[in-house]
Scaffold this motif. Structure first.
Motif, PDB file in Angstrom:
ATOM      1  N   GLY A   1       0.797  -1.219   0.000  1.00  0.00           N
ATOM      2  CA  GLY A   1       0.000   0.000   0.000  1.00  0.00           C
ATOM      3  C   GLY A   1       0.827   1.266   0.000  1.00  0.00           C
TER       4      GLY A   1
ATOM      5  N   GLU B   1       1.967   1.709  -3.527  1.00  0.00           N
ATOM      6  CA  GLU B   1       0.832   2.010  -4.397  1.00  0.00           C
ATOM      7  C   GLU B   1       0.467   3.486  -4.315  1.00  0.00           C
ATOM      8  OE1 GLU B   1      -3.446  -0.016  -5.400  1.00  0.00           O
ATOM      9  OE2 GLU B   1      -2.877   0.139  -3.300  1.00  0.00           O
ATOM     10  N   ARG B   2       0.416   4.005  -3.101  1.00  0.00           N
ATOM     11  CA  ARG B   2       0.092   5.426  -2.935  1.00  0.00           C
ATOM     12  C   ARG B   2       1.167   6.316  -3.559  1.00  0.00           C
ATOM     13  NH1 ARG B   2      -1.678   3.110   1.920  1.00  0.00           N
ATOM     14  NH2 ARG B   2       0.284   3.561   2.992  1.00  0.00           N
ATOM     15  N   ARG B   3       2.415   5.928  -3.422  1.00  0.00           N
ATOM     16  CA  ARG B   3       3.507   6.711  -4.005  1.00  0.00           C
ATOM     17  C   ARG B   3       3.419   6.737  -5.530  1.00  0.00           C
ATOM     18  NH1 ARG B   3       7.390   3.376  -3.646  1.00  0.00           N
ATOM     19  NH2 ARG B   3       8.093   3.282  -5.794  1.00  0.00           N
TER      20      ARG B   3
ATOM     21  N   ASN C   1       0.742   6.094  -7.426  1.00  0.00           N
ATOM     22  CA  ASN C   1      -0.466   6.790  -7.873  1.00  0.00           C
ATOM     23  C   ASN C   1      -0.328   8.302  -7.783  1.00  0.00           C
ATOM     24  OD1 ASN C   1      -2.168   4.725  -8.724  1.00  0.00           O
ATOM     25  ND2 ASN C   1      -2.883   4.288  -6.665  1.00  0.00           N
ATOM     26  N   ALA C   2       0.626   8.775  -6.989  1.00  0.00           N
ATOM     27  CA  ALA C   2       0.821  10.216  -6.832  1.00  0.00           C
ATOM     28  C   ALA C   2       1.552  10.853  -8.005  1.00  0.00           C
ATOM     29  CB  ALA C   2       1.588  10.496  -5.535  1.00  0.00           C
TER      30      ALA C   2
ATOM     31  N   THR D   1      -4.683   9.403 -12.324  1.00  0.00           N
ATOM     32  CA  THR D   1      -3.831   8.354 -11.771  1.00  0.00           C
ATOM     33  C   THR D   1      -4.461   7.005 -12.018  1.00  0.00           C
ATOM     34  OG1 THR D   1      -4.910   8.520  -9.632  1.00  0.00           O
ATOM     35  CG2 THR D   1      -2.933   9.835  -9.950  1.00  0.00           C
TER      36      THR D   1
ATOM     37  N   ARG E   1      -5.077   3.064 -11.422  1.00  0.00           N
ATOM     38  CA  ARG E   1      -5.022   2.200 -10.249  1.00  0.00           C
ATOM     39  C   ARG E   1      -3.898   1.192 -10.402  1.00  0.00           C
ATOM     40  NH1 ARG E   1      -6.320   1.734  -4.931  1.00  0.00           N
ATOM     41  NH2 ARG E   1      -6.579  -0.434  -4.330  1.00  0.00           N
TER      42      ARG E   1
END
Length: 285
Positions: free
Chosen positions: A46, A49-51, A53-54, A281, A283
């Motif tokens: 996670g 993933e957040r990095r 998607n940014a 972004t 997924r």
């Protein structure tokens, strides 16, 4: 990480061979065990993933194909444009640490079709030639008519084709390496001594490390069953590739005569700080 993925990793059936500890024959048993333990019990996807998607992702329609790209715009509308093309087994993340250094440029990093973070393939017939055309169409759609292209591995081949097919658009071509298949076609007798030496090193690398190229390019459906069904199988297939990459000949010994281009190589990767606009972004999965 999903419970199903963790369970599958923990239930991986080990295959013992007489040479399980011999890293020259592929991933070693102890290294593989350590990898699976870390993946199943110590890895937080996670965060990454957040990095990912940014990043400033956009999806560009190029002909009949959607191309996902990281599109980092400069504050200066007239800034130079740099296109960065990744290889395998990496992805657009090859350039993650470069992006903050290129704030004074418009930067386009395509997720090449068939590779991580790219839009799903829906029709057969994808090739480096077609990818080069898709990238060219996407750049035109983004409004860029002139740009520097830098690439390595399969991205380097795409970059060469792009430069050859669109000399009016490619201002400079920078390659981190050339395709090892060149060793199969170039005539050493017609090359300078340093170029011939590079050719010999490329041929040696291809013989000892290039088996995956033949398998992936000729029997992808068969290989996809193992790689798609088994997370441990996918990990074993990929993990040895970064280890073998240093065996590829150093770029400093690669003369222009082997790149197929007379353009002066240009290294755009020496800039400062980041400007990331958030557009769209995809997924990560």
């Amino acid at each position: 990480m999903s419970d199903e993925m963790r369970e599958r990793l923990q239930r991986t059936r080990r295959v013992t061979t007489p040479w399980s500890d011999d890293r020259t024959r592929g991933i070693s048993g102890p290294h593989f065990d350590e990898l699976l333990e870390r993946w199943a019990n110590g890895y937080d996807w996670g965060v990454h993933e957040r990095r990912i998607n940014a990043f400033p992702w956009v999806t560009v329609r190029a002909g009949d194909t959607d191309l996902r790209v990281i599109h980092q715009r400069s504050a200066d509308p007239g800034a130079p444009v740099v296109v960065l093309l990744h290889g395998w087994p990496d992805s657009v993340l090859r350039f993650e640490r470069v992006l903050p250094l290129l704030a004074d440029m418009h930067v386009v990093v395509p997720a090449l079709p068939g590779f991580p973070f790219a839009a799903p393939l829906t029709v057969p017939g994808m090739s480096v030639n077609r990818i080069a055309g898709i990238v060219a169409d996407a750049l035109e759609e983004l409004g860029y008519s002139r740009y520097t292209v830098s690439g390595g591995d399969v991205g380097g081949t795409v970059a060469e084709i792009l430069a050859a097919q669109h000399p009016d658009r490619v201002a400079a071509l920078h390659l981190t390496n050339t395709a090892p298949q060149r060793a199969l076609t170039a005539d050493p007798a017609k090359l300078a001594p340093d170029a011939a030496a590079h050719l010999r090193r490329s041929a040696q690398w291809f013989r000892t490390e290039g088996g995956y190229i033949a398998e992936q390019s000729t029997r992808p459906n068969t290989l996809a069953v193992a790689l798609g069904d088994s997370p441990a199988g996918l990990a074993a297939w990929i993990i040895e590739k970064p280890r073998s990459a240093p065996l590829s000949p150093p770029m400093s010994n690669r003369p222009p005569s082997l790149t197929g281009s007379t353009r002066r190589p240009c290294s755009p990767c020496s800039r400062a700080t980041s400007n990331r606009s958030r557009e769209a972004t995809p997924r990560c999965s």
